[in-house]
Design a protein around this motif. Structure first.
Motif, PDB file in Angstrom:
ATOM      1  N   VAL A   1       0.838  -1.203   0.000  1.00 22.69           N
ATOM      2  CA  VAL A   1       0.000   0.000   0.000  1.00 22.69           C
ATOM      3  C   VAL A   1       0.872   1.251   0.000  1.00 22.69           C
TER       4      VAL A   1
ATOM      5  N   SER B   1      -6.244   3.800   3.574  1.00 23.46           N
ATOM      6  CA  SER B   1      -6.515   3.097   2.314  1.00 23.46           C
ATOM      7  C   SER B   1      -7.085   1.712   2.570  1.00 23.46           C
ATOM      8  N   LEU B   2      -6.547   1.037   3.596  1.00 22.53           N
ATOM      9  CA  LEU B   2      -7.042  -0.304   3.903  1.00 22.53           C
ATOM     10  C   LEU B   2      -8.449  -0.257   4.492  1.00 22.53           C
TER      11      LEU B   2
ATOM     12  N   ARG C   1     -10.676   2.024   3.678  1.00 18.04           N
ATOM     13  CA  ARG C   1     -11.548   2.290   2.542  1.00 18.04           C
ATOM     14  C   ARG C   1     -11.770   1.059   1.684  1.00 18.04           C
ATOM     15  N   SER C   2     -10.775   0.218   1.582  1.00 20.85           N
ATOM     16  CA  SER C   2     -10.937  -0.964   0.743  1.00 20.85           C
ATOM     17  C   SER C   2     -11.495  -2.139   1.554  1.00 20.85           C
TER      18      SER C   2
ATOM     19  N   TRP D   1      -8.989  -3.513   6.306  1.00 23.39           N
ATOM     20  CA  TRP D   1      -8.234  -3.163   7.515  1.00 23.39           C
ATOM     21  C   TRP D   1      -8.418  -4.182   8.643  1.00 23.39           C
TER      22      TRP D   1
ATOM     23  N   ARG E   1      -8.647  -6.764  -2.953  1.00 24.70           N
ATOM     24  CA  ARG E   1      -8.960  -5.566  -2.164  1.00 24.70           C
ATOM     25  C   ARG E   1      -7.689  -4.827  -1.768  1.00 24.70           C
TER      26      ARG E   1
ATOM     27  N   ALA F   1      -6.735  -0.997  -2.379  1.00 27.24           N
ATOM     28  CA  ALA F   1      -6.139  -0.111  -1.369  1.00 27.24           C
ATOM     29  C   ALA F   1      -4.869   0.536  -1.908  1.00 27.24           C
ATOM     30  N   ARG F   2      -4.071  -0.249  -2.599  1.00 21.48           N
ATOM     31  CA  ARG F   2      -2.810   0.253  -3.146  1.00 21.48           C
ATOM     32  C   ARG F   2      -3.076   1.366  -4.160  1.00 21.48           C
TER      33      ARG F   2
ATOM     34  N   ALA G   1      -4.200   4.568  -2.363  1.00 23.47           N
ATOM     35  CA  ALA G   1      -3.189   5.217  -1.525  1.00 23.47           C
ATOM     36  C   ALA G   1      -2.529   6.417  -2.191  1.00 23.47           C
TER      37      ALA G   1
END
Lengths: 282, 261
Positions: free
Chosen positions: B115, B137-138, B140-141, B144, B165, B169-170, B173
């Motif tokens: 990420v 980011s994690l 949001r995807s 987490w 996923r 996230a990546r 980011a």
């Protein structure tokens, strides 16, 4: 019916494999059996005396090690950069096909031809004299094709998806190669290169005309000095020495040292490989 | 919200393609495509294999540039900027236009490094700041909670759906406005597919999403607008509801009713 044929083929393949292992095993066994008794600390830590009939082979060990170091320093960066260019940057045109063909052909050129080339270019034309520099450069030329071919293969083995993902995140091409192609292929690159360089360690012809000294019981002071080298020393002991039979144990011991050196190099390659495999598993 | 087409006058078109032709060497893959893609909506591209939908998608972040021998004609504006103008900055474009690929392709590094990869190459090296970006980011995807305790483990240890996923996230980011998704769920099991679709539903309010899918139910479920491509041409573009209930074109109707493709 077909399983029977399968079994026969399986047996054949196995026998071929065993016979190869047997031959190699016998050679190794023979060298170790005859060489080990003559191998001791004195042999690897002292200068030769009486044209190599007595004493050790320290200058030859140092000579071969410095040639190897020189070869690695020159050939590894050049080879890897060429491979990166061929695999990542060059468009696949007829020109690059010809370059690849030339590289593969170069890999098959007899080593004495490289020796003569090194003599002409490095020793005489560039006036390096018979020296570690000239010898290393000659050996580097000889192993470059192997390094380029194996490195290019290692680079191509990295899945395209990594490159795409990196580029899509806004990385430049070079950033992508540096962070997401090269690290993953390094284990393959190092393994292939070390195998090539290990072979160079045992070559006699290329160093014969460019660096190797017949008998020089002292250590080199600079890269412009001549040195003794293990394979050449072995050749001298076996064919040029007035009492070749008497120094037979020394020949075997020299061969054993050379083998151990190459083995050490390969172990180093394996170690590096394991390290990178662990770090980047894919 | 009921989406209509033609678009209402106040629609913000984030992507505008005009008369796009595209060539792989001598082979023309796209023919005269013009299309406006609205901001903060989900637009789906459907059509049979080889119809050019993926090629058209990859035009928006210039990923086709990585294939030698390709050529584009026409104009593509993203946020009003001509992205194929000479001197246009591909790196900046790709920061704003993220992409998720069909085959999930996390780097063989740790989850964190995956990420953080984008922010790092764009110059963020502060550990604290990176940790913040990675977490956001994690979250949001929607990954987490599953990975927060093992951020340092290799990303390839994740399941297929988690990997995809992670790829989302990546992409998030680096802070894109637009997300391009090239059949992001086609290699996933049904449960993971649903999770990706739910995620797209959550992201639609913040991002302009363009998704290529060969799954028509998926297009119907998640998109606001749908474009049907056939043999390199844009056959029909309309609100998804319209496309799936009252398509204008016979070809579209044949395709969505399963008569071919």
């Amino acid at each position: 019916m077909s399983t029977r044929r399968e079994q026969i083929i399986y047996l054949l393949i196995r026998m071929v494999m065993y016979s190869i292992v047997l031959v190699i095993g016998y050679i190794l066994f023979d060298i170790v059996r005859h060489g080990l008794p003559a191998l001791n600390w004195e042999f690897i830590s002292e200068y030769p005396r009486k044209s190599g009939s007595e004493g050790g082979i320290l200058p030859a060990i140092v000579g071969t090690l410095s040639l190897l170091a020189g070869t690695i320093i020159v050939a590894l960066p050049l080879g890897i950069c060429s491979a990166i260019y061929l695999s990542e940057y060059a468009e696949q045109t007829r020109f690059t096909t010809i370059i690849r063909l030339a590289i593969i052909t170069l890999a098959g050129v007899p080593s004495i031809v490289f020796g003569l080339f090194g003599l002409g270019l490095f020793v005489l034309f560039l006036n390096f004299g018979t020296s570690i520099l000239a010898g290393s450069l000659t050996l580097a030329c000889m192993v470059l094709p192997t390094i380029i071919v194996s490195s290019e293969e290692a680079l191509r083995a990295v899945p395209l998806g990594y490159r795409d993902a990196s580029l899509a995140l806004g990385a430049t091409k070079w950033e992508t190669i540096r962070t997401n192609v090269l690290p993953y292929s390094l284990s393959g690159i190092i393994t292939g290169s070390i195998l090539g360089i290990g072979r160079a360690a045992g070559e006699t012809a290329p160093i014969l005309l460019t660096v190797a000294a017949f008998y020089l019981p002292k250590l080199p002071k600079s890269i412009f000095d001549q040195v003794m080298a293990l394979p050449y020393h072995l050749y001298i002991l076996a064919t040029q020495h007035p009492e070749a039979d008497k120094v037979l144990p020394l020949q075997y011991a020299t061969a054993l040292v050379l083998l151990l050196l190459v083995l050490g190099l390969s172990l180093g390659a394996i170690f590096i490989r394991i390290h990178f495999r662990k770090k980047y598993r894919w | 919200m009921v989406e209509t087409y033609p678009f209402p006058a106040d629609t913000n078109h984030v992507i505008t393609a005009s008369r796009v032709n595209f060539f792989y060497g001598a082979t023309q893959a796209l023919f005269d495509i013009s299309m406006d893609i609205p901001g903060r909506r989900v637009t789906a591209f459907i059509g049979p294999s080889g119809c050019g939908k993926s090629t058209f998608l990859r035009i928006f972040n210039r990923m086709n540039d990585t294939i030698t021998g390709t050529r584009i004609e026409g104009e593509v504006l993203i946020n009003g900027e001509d992205i194929y103008e000479s001197g246009s900055n591909v790196v900046r474009l790709r920061r704003k236009v993220g992409m998720v690929f069909q085959k999930s392709n996390p780097f063989p590094k740790s989850i964190f490094d995956n990420v953080a990869y984008g922010p790092r190459i764009h110059g963020t090296h502060d550990r604290q700041q990176l940790a913040e970006i990675v977490e956001q980011s994690l979250i949001r995807s929607a990954l987490w909670n599953e990975v927060k305790d093992r951020l340092e483990t290799n990303a390839l240890g994740l399941s297929g759906g988690q990997q995809q996923r992670l790829c989302i996230a990546r992409a998030l980011a680096v802070g894109p406005d637009i997300l391009l998704m090239d059949e992001p769920a086609s290699a996933l099991d049904p449960k993971s597919t649903i999770r990706i679709e739910d995620l797209i539903g959550e992201l639609r309010n913040e991002y302009t999403i363009v998704i290529v899918t060969h799954n028509m139910q998926q297009a119907a479920r998640i998109s606001d607008y749908t474009a049907f491509f056939y043999e390199g041409r844009l056959v029909e573009f309309n609100a998804t509801k319209k496309i799936f209930t009252k398509p204008r074109e016979k070809q579209t109707e044949d395709y969505i009713t399963g008569r071919f493709g």
